[in-house]
Design a protein around this motif. Structure first.
Motif, short mmCIF file in Angstrom:
data_model
loop_
_atom_site.label_atom_id
_atom_site.label_comp_id
_atom_site.label_asym_id
_atom_site.label_seq_id
_atom_site.Cartn_x
_atom_site.Cartn_y
_atom_site.Cartn_z
N THR A 1 9.93 -29.99 -29.59
CA THR A 1 8.89 -29.56 -29.00
C THR A 1 8.29 -29.79 -27.69
O THR A 1 8.77 -30.60 -27.04
N TRP A 2 7.55 -28.80 -26.84
CA TRP A 2 7.01 -29.22 -25.64
C TRP A 2 5.29 -29.10 -25.86
O TRP A 2 4.94 -28.32 -26.52
N VAL A 3 4.64 -29.96 -25.45
CA VAL A 3 3.38 -30.04 -25.49
C VAL A 3 2.87 -30.45 -24.19
O VAL A 3 3.57 -30.72 -23.31
N ARG A 4 1.51 -30.22 -23.75
CA ARG A 4 0.99 -30.39 -22.63
C ARG A 4 -0.42 -31.03 -22.64
O ARG A 4 -1.24 -30.82 -23.62
N GLN A 5 -1.01 -31.48 -21.56
CA GLN A 5 -2.50 -32.06 -21.69
C GLN A 5 -2.86 -31.76 -20.15
O GLN A 5 -2.54 -32.48 -19.18
N ALA A 6 -3.98 -31.05 -20.23
CA ALA A 6 -4.52 -30.82 -18.90
C ALA A 6 -5.66 -32.03 -18.86
O ALA A 6 -6.15 -32.43 -19.82
N PRO A 7 -6.24 -32.21 -17.64
CA PRO A 7 -7.25 -33.23 -17.40
C PRO A 7 -8.49 -32.94 -18.23
O PRO A 7 -8.98 -31.89 -18.37
N GLY A 8 -8.85 -33.86 -19.14
CA GLY A 8 -9.81 -34.02 -19.70
C GLY A 8 -9.88 -32.99 -21.06
O GLY A 8 -11.07 -33.03 -21.76
N ARG A 9 -8.92 -32.64 -21.43
CA ARG A 9 -8.51 -31.85 -22.57
C ARG A 9 -7.61 -32.41 -23.47
O ARG A 9 -6.78 -33.56 -23.18
N ALA B 1 7.53 -38.97 -31.37
CA ALA B 1 8.06 -39.52 -30.07
C ALA B 1 7.76 -38.74 -28.94
O ALA B 1 7.79 -37.35 -29.07
N ARG B 2 7.49 -39.09 -27.58
CA ARG B 2 7.06 -38.38 -26.59
C ARG B 2 7.68 -39.03 -25.31
O ARG B 2 7.61 -40.35 -25.11
N GLY B 3 7.86 -38.13 -24.26
CA GLY B 3 8.26 -38.59 -23.05
C GLY B 3 7.11 -39.08 -22.15
O GLY B 3 6.04 -39.12 -22.58
N GLN B 4 7.31 -39.50 -20.95
CA GLN B 4 6.10 -39.90 -19.91
C GLN B 4 5.54 -38.72 -19.39
O GLN B 4 4.66 -38.77 -18.88
N GLY B 5 6.23 -37.44 -19.36
CA GLY B 5 5.75 -36.31 -19.00
C GLY B 5 6.09 -36.00 -17.72
O GLY B 5 6.44 -36.84 -16.74
N THR B 6 5.72 -34.67 -17.00
CA THR B 6 5.96 -34.07 -15.71
C THR B 6 4.72 -33.40 -15.33
O THR B 6 4.50 -32.58 -16.13
N GLN B 7 4.44 -33.69 -14.26
CA GLN B 7 3.11 -32.76 -13.90
C GLN B 7 3.51 -31.37 -13.33
O GLN B 7 4.33 -31.24 -12.51
N TYR C 1 3.22 -32.17 -18.80
CA TYR C 1 4.19 -31.53 -19.72
C TYR C 1 4.85 -32.60 -20.43
O TYR C 1 5.70 -33.41 -19.50
N TYR C 2 5.17 -32.55 -21.72
CA TYR C 2 5.99 -33.60 -22.19
C TYR C 2 6.86 -33.11 -23.19
O TYR C 2 6.41 -31.68 -24.00
N CYS C 3 8.04 -33.40 -23.36
CA CYS C 3 8.94 -33.14 -24.56
C CYS C 3 8.62 -34.07 -25.76
O CYS C 3 8.46 -35.14 -25.40
N ALA C 4 8.82 -33.57 -27.13
CA ALA C 4 8.55 -34.56 -27.99
C ALA C 4 9.47 -34.14 -29.16
O ALA C 4 9.88 -32.96 -29.42
N ARG C 5 9.55 -35.30 -29.97
CA ARG C 5 10.22 -35.00 -31.23
C ARG C 5 9.11 -34.74 -32.39
O ARG C 5 8.35 -35.72 -32.38
N VAL D 1 -4.50 -32.81 -26.25
CA VAL D 1 -2.90 -32.43 -26.35
C VAL D 1 -2.68 -31.10 -26.84
O VAL D 1 -3.49 -31.07 -27.90
N GLU D 2 -2.02 -30.11 -26.16
CA GLU D 2 -1.85 -28.90 -26.65
C GLU D 2 -0.43 -28.76 -27.02
O GLU D 2 0.51 -28.92 -26.14
N TRP D 3 -0.08 -28.09 -28.21
CA TRP D 3 1.27 -27.98 -28.37
C TRP D 3 1.55 -26.32 -27.73
O TRP D 3 0.81 -25.59 -27.58
N VAL D 4 2.86 -26.37 -27.29
CA VAL D 4 3.25 -25.30 -26.33
C VAL D 4 4.40 -24.51 -26.97
O VAL D 4 4.17 -23.12 -27.13
N ALA D 5 5.37 -25.04 -27.48
CA ALA D 5 6.57 -24.30 -28.02
C ALA D 5 7.41 -25.43 -28.78
O ALA D 5 7.19 -26.41 -28.67
N GLY D 6 8.06 -24.84 -29.70
CA GLY D 6 9.10 -25.50 -30.62
C GLY D 6 10.21 -24.69 -30.67
O GLY D 6 10.33 -23.54 -30.59
#
Length: 122
Positions: A35-43, A111-117, A94-98, A45-50
């Motif tokens: 999956t892909w998830v994302r986190q905006a400042p102050g918000r 599990a989740r990566g370190q993310g990319t802005q 944006y993070y990829c995740a298992r 974590v939001e699931w984006v895609a699987g």
């Protein structure tokens, strides 16, 4: 040891495109949904895609449906997220995740990566 390393983020103007990559190791990538998830400042974590093992089916959150596409290359153990027609509200890390239970639609990850802005300017 599971490792997920995202790359491809950056600054883009509204309407532009980016392609994110997630290089994986430490597990048999081809056997797992991702999956892909994302986190905006102050918000939260939001699931984006699987995406299921084998590349299908895929599922997308409503805000990105029709603009984002998740794909995978099992020979490279790499996950991708093609993002088109980007909007300022897509700005996030944006993070990829298992996902939990190896279910591509799961909103819980183990599990989740370190993310990319990703930053989208208006």
């Amino acid at each position: 040891q599971v490792q997920l390393v995202e790359s491809g983020g950056g600054l883009v103007q509204s309407g532009g495109s980016l392609r994110l990559s997630c290089a994986t190791s430490g597990f048999r990538f081809a056997n797992y949904a991702m999956t892909w998830v994302r986190q905006a400042p102050g918000r939260a974590v939001e699931w984006v895609a699987g995406i299921d093992s084998g590349g299908a089916p895929t599922e997308y959150a409503e805000p990105v449906k029709g603009r984002f596409a998740a794909t995978r290359d099992d020979t490279k153990a790499t996950l991708y997220l093609q993002m088109n027609n980007l909007k300022p509200e897509d700005t996030a890390v944006y993070y990829c995740a298992r996902p939990l239970d190896n279910w591509y639609s799961s909103r819980v990850y183990i599990a989740r990566g370190q993310g990319t802005q990703v930053t989208v300017s208006s």
